[in-house]
Write an enzyme that holds these catalytic residues in place. Sequence first.
Site, PDB file in Angstrom:
ATOM      1  N   SER A  85      10.229  -0.961  12.070  1.00 30.96           N
ATOM      2  CA  SER A  85       9.769  -1.165  13.454  1.00 30.96           C
ATOM      3  C   SER A  85      10.231  -2.470  14.094  1.00 30.96           C
ATOM      4  CB  SER A  85       8.244  -1.107  13.514  1.00 30.96           C
ATOM      5  OG  SER A  85       7.811   0.194  13.253  1.00 30.96           O
TER       6      SER A  85
ATOM      7  N   LYS B 270      12.372  -2.064  17.078  1.00 33.80           N
ATOM      8  CA  LYS B 270      11.886  -1.533  18.367  1.00 33.80           C
ATOM      9  C   LYS B 270      12.105  -2.466  19.571  1.00 33.80           C
ATOM     10  CE  LYS B 270       8.393   1.446  16.144  1.00 33.80           C
ATOM     11  NZ  LYS B 270       6.968   1.472  15.715  1.00 33.80           N
TER      12      LYS B 270
ATOM     13  N   TYR C 147      16.147   7.363  16.035  1.00 37.56           N
ATOM     14  CA  TYR C 147      15.037   6.484  15.643  1.00 37.56           C
ATOM     15  C   TYR C 147      15.029   6.244  14.125  1.00 37.56           C
ATOM     16  CZ  TYR C 147      10.274   5.011  14.642  1.00 37.56           C
ATOM     17  OH  TYR C 147       9.178   4.327  14.148  1.00 37.56           O
TER      18      TYR C 147
ATOM     19  N   TYR D 168       0.604  -4.069  16.955  1.00 39.16           N
ATOM     20  CA  TYR D 168      -0.209  -2.842  17.041  1.00 39.16           C
ATOM     21  C   TYR D 168      -1.676  -3.158  17.320  1.00 39.16           C
ATOM     22  CZ  TYR D 168       3.987  -1.243  14.650  1.00 39.16           C
ATOM     23  OH  TYR D 168       5.271  -0.998  14.302  1.00 39.16           O
TER      24      TYR D 168
ATOM     25  N   VAL E  35       7.240  -1.892   8.643  1.00 36.80           N
ATOM     26  CA  VAL E  35       6.592  -1.429   7.430  1.00 36.80           C
ATOM     27  C   VAL E  35       7.479  -1.649   6.198  1.00 36.80           C
ATOM     28  CG1 VAL E  35       7.306   0.992   7.427  1.00 36.80           C
ATOM     29  CG2 VAL E  35       4.957   0.389   6.827  1.00 36.80           C
TER      30      VAL E  35
HETATM   31  O1  DON Z   1       8.339   5.522  11.948  1.00 34.14           O
HETATM   32  C1  DON Z   1       7.946   4.980  10.932  1.00 34.14           C
HETATM   33  O2  DON Z   1       6.884   5.270  10.417  1.00 34.14           O
HETATM   34  C2  DON Z   1       8.802   3.890  10.328  1.00 34.14           C
HETATM   35  N1  DON Z   1      10.190   4.236  10.423  1.00 34.14           N
HETATM   36  C3  DON Z   1       8.591   2.583  11.027  1.00 34.14           C
HETATM   37  C4  DON Z   1       7.125   2.224  11.140  1.00 34.14           C
HETATM   38  C5  DON Z   1       6.859   0.781  11.060  1.00 34.14           C
HETATM   39  O3  DON Z   1       7.662  -0.026  10.693  1.00 34.14           O
HETATM   40  C6  DON Z   1       5.472   0.375  11.364  1.00 34.14           C
HETATM   41  N2  DON Z   1       5.301  -1.028  11.273  1.00 34.14           N
HETATM   42  N3  DON Z   1       4.837  -1.905  10.849  1.00 34.14           N
END
Ligand code: DON
Length: 326
Positions: free
Chosen positions: A70, A73, A195, A247, A265
């Site tokens: 993320s 983003k 994405y 978030y 993440v």
């Molecule tokens: O879409 C997802 O779940 C992962 N590719 C990215 C989510 C993410 O990094 C949430 N963050 N902390």
Amino acid sequence: MNAPFAATGRLHGMVAEIHARLQAVTEGAVATYIPALAAVPPELFGIAVLTADGAFAEAGDTRARFTIQSVSKPFTYALALDLLGRQAMRQAVGVQPMAEAFNALVLEPGRNRPFNPMVNAGAIAVAGQLCQALGATAFEQVRACLSAAAGRQLDLDEDVYRSEAETGHRNRALAHLLHGAGVFRVPAEEAVDLYFRQCALAVTARDLAVMGATMANIGTNPLTGAEVFGLDAVRDTLSVMFTCGLYDGAGDWICRVGVPAKSGVGGGLVAVVNRLLGIGVFSPRVDAAGNPVRGLRACEALAEDLGLHLFEAGNPGSRLLPLLAR
Ligand code: DON
């Protein structure tokens, strides 16, 4: 300007001290819902700082590779703002904080658009817009943009990409929801594939510090001089990073640290101190909100020690400047 990645003495000492102090923190857990992430060694921990005029400090595993997830983003949002403009992007995605998990299947009440570009729904909306504008070259252009921000060519981690593409049903559901709501016209599968790819770009803590410093330096990479993002795009992006980047943990973050930031993440965290510096941290254990625990603590410590909070009594960063004086 300093040579790239030449350590700046006193700032370096402060970063090393914070790294040593937080090394023992083991709270949180490596994310496993993307199966390939389960293989990431949890102990890795690196902190890197790059100022907008090129001073650098680091400690720990700052050259270990991990997937950006993320943390991509804000950078794809800034790219889309530059390409398509604020008005078109505002149609596709809002700028409101969302008090729900990053992967929530919700749109802004009364509007057919996601709350903001920092949550999955919003980032997939941005990806759909980029696919629509750039066609088959969308991923290469996203990769080129993030690479320019990092000052080196970023590679795709094929394993993590495939792992998420095979299991990311919730994100696929979001892409269909968005397509159904008219947020983009390209097939849902195309948007979510871009994405997944952007999330699987491999970076280091050093890269994130450079990318953060590029934002801090109003879109110009301080090491290479490349003009990556325009002023308006940076301003809008930092605004949503500030209010939405962590978030449902964003309010707490703003009070404790008080600078725009984005977590991933995969264990990455980037923080931006406008006009002053970028911070990149890598630590794979994340909390319940998906934010890297030692990353949060490291930024909190740096903000405290350097006086970085946006509403610091003096000028933000007033305690940084004496450390850089020769
Ligand atoms: O879409 C997802 O779940 C992962 N590719 C990215 C989510 C993410 O990094 C949430 N963050 N902390």
